[in-house]
Design an enzyme around this catalytic site. Structure first.
Site, PDB file in Angstrom:
ATOM      1  CE1 TYR A 207      29.166  41.037 -24.876  1.00 21.74           C
ATOM      2  CE2 TYR A 207      27.128  39.762 -24.987  1.00 21.74           C
ATOM      3  CZ  TYR A 207      27.793  40.973 -25.069  1.00 21.74           C
ATOM      4  OH  TYR A 207      27.087  42.119 -25.335  1.00 21.74           O
ATOM      5  CE  LYS A 211      28.146  43.714 -22.469  1.00 20.34           C
ATOM      6  NZ  LYS A 211      28.339  45.177 -22.380  1.00 20.34           N
TER       7      LYS A 211
END
EC number: 1.1.1.330
Length: 331
Positions: A207, A211
């Protein structure tokens, strides 16, 4: 002083000057931060189209996406709602049309599973927005890990979905919507970033990487579209009380979606805490103060900060596993 006998006076004067320059820079930076957060207003959203212009919101059925849709409708934008669950989209569309019936706000919905990455879904989206005067795109769709997890233990399906949804989904939607904005010479592309991409985050490695990718992509896109009339902004956030964060209580550093979105839309074009990142904003004051403090004291990517971040997420993982164990015993 002892230093007077070791170093020439000119050297001491030079060092004092350098110190004063550094301190002055920090003071000016902090004043700019406070002005951006509490005094200066953002760009008027009417810049991106008159009343009745369309806004496209992905991940629109819950949390921040839902709030973006509601608040943009309140400001007079028609809304294209894109998310996975059609029933939730229909409910939200009805809510918006009922709530703003006097403003003749229109809605369109498209249910699509971004994890599937199907060409036919994106073809439907293109057919839906072609011909619409889209002034704002909110790239909100995203997925994180179910709980913090070591990378080598991350399920392949979860890893694939995070990259496909967060990265490919955002890129493909933007590639559909942005050309019309460039042609009309006005538009706003807001992409939801995360402190997880700004700070290296152990136990959320996939994750965090997704990002961080969006940060670099969005800043690069902002540079490409500079001068076209299309503004690009990556919105950095720490925790917000959403289903993804699994946090329910608000605090100084954790707003609810309504507060966060209201602040974001009011501060478009203002960097807030993201002073060192072009085409980026950290609009919520609690997040911005945290970012400024870290960047000007401990730093972002140093081992101490990374270790502290790891410890926090290890604690979250431990609690989540214990809760799952208790729930399993009750079943």
């Amino acid at each position: 002083m002892v230093l007077d006998t070791i170093l020439p006076k000119a050297v001491l004067t030079g060092l004092a000057g350098i110190g004063a320059f550094i301190v002055a820079g920090k003071v000016i930076s902090y004043i700019q931060l406070l002005l951006s957060l509490f005094v200066l207003s953002g760009k008027n959203l009417r810049t991106y189209g008159k009343k009745g212009t369309w806004a496209v919101v992905t991940g629109a059925s819950d949390g921040l996406g839902k709030e973006y849709a509601i608040q943009l409708a309140q400001k007079g934008f028609n809304i294209v709602l894109v998310s996975r669950t059609e029933s939730k989209l229909q409910t939200l569309a009805s809510e918006i049309q009922t709530k703003y019936a006097g403003s003749n706000i229109q809605t369109k919905i498209l249910a699509m599973d971004f994890a599937a990455n199907r060409d036919e879904d994106y073809a439907k989206l293109k057919a839906l927005v072609d011909g619409l005067d889209v002034g704002i795109l909110v790239n909100n769709v995203g997925q994180s890990h179910s709980i913090p997890v070591p990378f080598i233990q991350t399920p392949k399906e979860e890893m694939r979905d995070i990259i496909t949804i967060n990265c490919m989904g955002t890129l493909r939607v933007t590639q559909i919507v942005a050309p019309g904005m460039v042609q009309r010479k006005r538009g706003l592309i807001l992409t939801m970033g995360s402190f997880g991409g700004w700070l290296p985050t152990p136990l959320l490695a996939t994750y965090s990487g997704s990002k961080a990718f969006l940060q670099q992509w969005s800043t690069s896109l902002g540079g490409e579209l500079k001068g076209t009339g299309v503004d690009v902004e990556l919105v950095l956030s720490y925790l917000v009380t959403t289903a993804m964060s699994k946090i329910r209580r608000t605090s100084m550093f954790i707003p609810n979606p309504r507060t966060f979105v209201k602040t974001t839309l009011a501060k478009v074009g203002r960097s807030g805490g993201a002073q060192k990142m072009a085409y980026t904003s950290t609009p919520f004051w609690g997040h911005a103060l945290m970012q400024w403090w870290l960047e000007n004291t401990l730093g972002v990517g140093g081992s101490f900060v990374v270790d502290q971040n790891k410890g926090m997420h290890q604690s979250i993982r431990t609690r989540a596993l214990k809760k799952a164990e208790r729930d399993a015993k009750k079943a």
